[in-house]
Design an enzyme around this catalytic site. Structure first.
Site, PDB file in Angstrom:
ATOM      1  N   ASN A  42      13.611 151.796  15.744  1.00 21.67           N
ATOM      2  CA  ASN A  42      14.362 152.878  16.402  1.00 21.67           C
ATOM      3  C   ASN A  42      15.372 153.470  15.420  1.00 21.67           C
ATOM      4  O   ASN A  42      15.952 152.767  14.585  1.00 21.67           O
ATOM      5  CB  ASN A  42      15.021 152.419  17.708  1.00 21.67           C
ATOM      6  CG  ASN A  42      15.803 151.136  17.615  1.00 21.67           C
ATOM      7  OD1 ASN A  42      15.642 150.359  16.677  1.00 21.67           O
ATOM      8  ND2 ASN A  42      16.651 150.891  18.595  1.00 21.67           N
ATOM      9  N   GLU A  44      18.613 155.933  15.652  1.00 18.60           N
ATOM     10  CA  GLU A  44      19.536 156.621  16.567  1.00 18.60           C
ATOM     11  C   GLU A  44      20.226 157.792  15.886  1.00 18.60           C
ATOM     12  O   GLU A  44      20.084 158.009  14.677  1.00 18.60           O
ATOM     13  CB  GLU A  44      20.554 155.598  17.115  1.00 18.60           C
ATOM     14  CG  GLU A  44      19.849 154.514  17.916  1.00 18.60           C
ATOM     15  CD  GLU A  44      20.778 153.541  18.603  1.00 18.60           C
ATOM     16  OE1 GLU A  44      21.975 153.492  18.266  1.00 18.60           O
ATOM     17  OE2 GLU A  44      20.273 152.822  19.494  1.00 18.60           O
ATOM     18  N   ASN A  45      20.935 158.561  16.704  1.00 16.51           N
ATOM     19  CA  ASN A  45      21.564 159.778  16.205  1.00 16.51           C
ATOM     20  C   ASN A  45      22.869 160.023  16.964  1.00 16.51           C
ATOM     21  O   ASN A  45      22.957 159.692  18.152  1.00 16.51           O
ATOM     22  CB  ASN A  45      20.592 160.961  16.415  1.00 16.51           C
ATOM     23  CG  ASN A  45      21.041 162.198  15.687  1.00 16.51           C
ATOM     24  OD1 ASN A  45      21.806 163.009  16.198  1.00 16.51           O
ATOM     25  ND2 ASN A  45      20.564 162.351  14.467  1.00 16.51           N
ATOM     26  N   TYR A  48      23.000 161.706  20.885  1.00 14.99           N
ATOM     27  CA  TYR A  48      22.228 160.563  21.375  1.00 14.99           C
ATOM     28  C   TYR A  48      20.779 160.893  21.746  1.00 14.99           C
ATOM     29  O   TYR A  48      19.868 160.122  21.523  1.00 14.99           O
ATOM     30  CB  TYR A  48      22.904 159.919  22.594  1.00 14.99           C
ATOM     31  CG  TYR A  48      24.293 159.373  22.345  1.00 14.99           C
ATOM     32  CD1 TYR A  48      24.755 159.119  21.057  1.00 14.99           C
ATOM     33  CD2 TYR A  48      25.146 159.102  23.413  1.00 14.99           C
ATOM     34  CE1 TYR A  48      26.034 158.623  20.843  1.00 14.99           C
ATOM     35  CE2 TYR A  48      26.423 158.600  23.205  1.00 14.99           C
ATOM     36  CZ  TYR A  48      26.865 158.365  21.919  1.00 14.99           C
ATOM     37  OH  TYR A  48      28.120 157.868  21.709  1.00 14.99           O
ATOM     38  N   CYS A  53      12.584 156.280  19.468  1.00 22.43           N
ATOM     39  CA  CYS A  53      12.282 154.867  19.722  1.00 22.43           C
ATOM     40  C   CYS A  53      11.357 154.307  18.641  1.00 22.43           C
ATOM     41  O   CYS A  53      10.648 155.053  17.954  1.00 22.43           O
ATOM     42  CB  CYS A  53      11.573 154.709  21.068  1.00 22.43           C
ATOM     43  SG  CYS A  53      12.574 155.079  22.502  1.00 22.43           S
ATOM     44  N   GLU A  55       8.560 152.663  19.032  1.00 21.00           N
ATOM     45  CA  GLU A  55       7.142 152.925  19.301  1.00 21.00           C
ATOM     46  C   GLU A  55       6.738 154.303  18.820  1.00 21.00           C
ATOM     47  O   GLU A  55       5.684 154.500  18.231  1.00 21.00           O
ATOM     48  CB  GLU A  55       6.847 152.858  20.818  1.00 21.00           C
ATOM     49  CG  GLU A  55       7.165 151.561  21.478  1.00 21.00           C
ATOM     50  CD  GLU A  55       8.569 151.543  22.040  1.00 21.00           C
ATOM     51  OE1 GLU A  55       9.527 151.814  21.284  1.00 21.00           O
ATOM     52  OE2 GLU A  55       8.719 151.248  23.230  1.00 21.00           O
ATOM     53  N   CYS A  87       9.770 152.522  26.945  1.00 18.87           N
ATOM     54  CA  CYS A  87      10.388 153.495  27.853  1.00 18.87           C
ATOM     55  C   CYS A  87       9.321 154.487  28.333  1.00 18.87           C
ATOM     56  O   CYS A  87       8.193 154.521  27.814  1.00 18.87           O
ATOM     57  CB  CYS A  87      11.535 154.230  27.156  1.00 18.87           C
ATOM     58  SG  CYS A  87      10.993 155.515  26.020  1.00 18.87           S
ATOM     59  N   CYS A  90       7.769 156.817  25.677  1.00 15.61           N
ATOM     60  CA  CYS A  90       6.843 156.120  24.763  1.00 15.61           C
ATOM     61  C   CYS A  90       5.517 155.811  25.468  1.00 15.61           C
ATOM     62  O   CYS A  90       4.453 155.907  24.853  1.00 15.61           O
ATOM     63  CB  CYS A  90       7.487 154.858  24.210  1.00 15.61           C
ATOM     64  SG  CYS A  90       8.823 155.232  23.053  1.00 15.61           S
TER      65      CYS A  90
HETATM   66  N1  THU Z   1      14.382 151.869  22.473  1.00 15.04           N
HETATM   67  C1  THU Z   1      13.202 151.788  21.787  1.00 15.04           C
HETATM   68  O1  THU Z   1      13.188 151.808  20.549  1.00 15.04           O
HETATM   69  N2  THU Z   1      12.044 151.674  22.498  1.00 15.04           N
HETATM   70  C2  THU Z   1      11.986 151.671  23.860  1.00 15.04           C
HETATM   71  O2  THU Z   1      10.903 151.756  24.435  1.00 15.04           O
HETATM   72  C3  THU Z   1      13.212 151.517  24.638  1.00 15.04           C
HETATM   73  C4  THU Z   1      14.465 151.893  23.919  1.00 15.04           C
HETATM   74  C5  THU Z   1      15.640 152.013  21.713  1.00 15.04           C
HETATM   75  C6  THU Z   1      16.244 153.373  21.788  1.00 15.04           C
HETATM   76  C7  THU Z   1      17.699 153.074  21.477  1.00 15.04           C
HETATM   77  O3  THU Z   1      17.878 153.113  20.073  1.00 15.04           O
HETATM   78  C8  THU Z   1      17.914 151.668  21.957  1.00 15.04           C
HETATM   79  O4  THU Z   1      16.622 151.122  22.187  1.00 15.04           O
HETATM   80  C9  THU Z   1      18.720 151.560  23.227  1.00 15.04           C
HETATM   81  O5  THU Z   1      18.197 152.376  24.205  1.00 15.04           O
END
Ligand code: THU
Length: 131
Positions: A42, A44-45, A48, A53, A55, A87, A90
């Site tokens: 993952n 992030e930015n 937000y 993610c 995946e 999520c 994804c």
């Molecule tokens: N996240 C993922 O990488 N995959 C998912 O399917 C669920 C959430 C990450 C996104 C974010 O960086 C962190 O988990 C918290 O939400």
């Protein structure tokens, strides 16, 4: 490659996760029938919603390398005691290329639950829906 090995590759991606906001690293490893593995973490930015993610990082790596077919399994690993389920966004992205993909949802200690994407996203909307 065994499921356990795929989960290990997903966990190893935590080292590259960029997670200054959530502190929650997620790693993914996508296995193809040819034995290729596309990994992701993952990213992030500060805005937000621009976060990607693990995946989807792996999916985009595969597709951008010309690999759209023959996806066999994806391992997704978070940290801690909870299994890391993909999520909704994804699930939808995976459904586009592999509606019956095996999904291994893992937790920090490498334990995992294996399910099919069709169980996680029943009656999904995909390319066939547009025919
Ligand atoms: N996240 C993922 O990488 N995959 C998912 O399917 C669920 C959430 C990450 C996104 C974010 O960086 C962190 O988990 C918290 O939400």
């Amino acid at each position: 490659m065994t499921d356990q090995e795929l989960v290990k590759k997903a966990l190893a991606m935590h080292q590259f996760s960029y997670v200054p906001y959530s502190g929650f690293p997620v790693g993914a490893a996508l296995l193809t029938q040819e034995g290729r593995v596309f990994t992701g973490c993952n990213v992030e930015n500060a805005a937000y919603g621009s976060t990607i993610c693990a995946e989807r990082t792996a999916i985009v790596k595969a597709v951008s390398e010309g690999c759209r077919e023959g996806w066999e399994a994806i391992a997704i690993a978070g940290k801690g005691e909870d299994f890391c389920w993909p999520c909704g966004a994804c699930r939808q992205m995976l459904y586009e290329f592999a509606p019956d993909l095996r999904v291994l949802a893992a937790r920090g200690d490498g334990q995992y639950i294996a399910l099919r994407l069709s169980e996680l996203l029943p009656h999904g909307f995909g390319p066939k829906s547009l025919e």
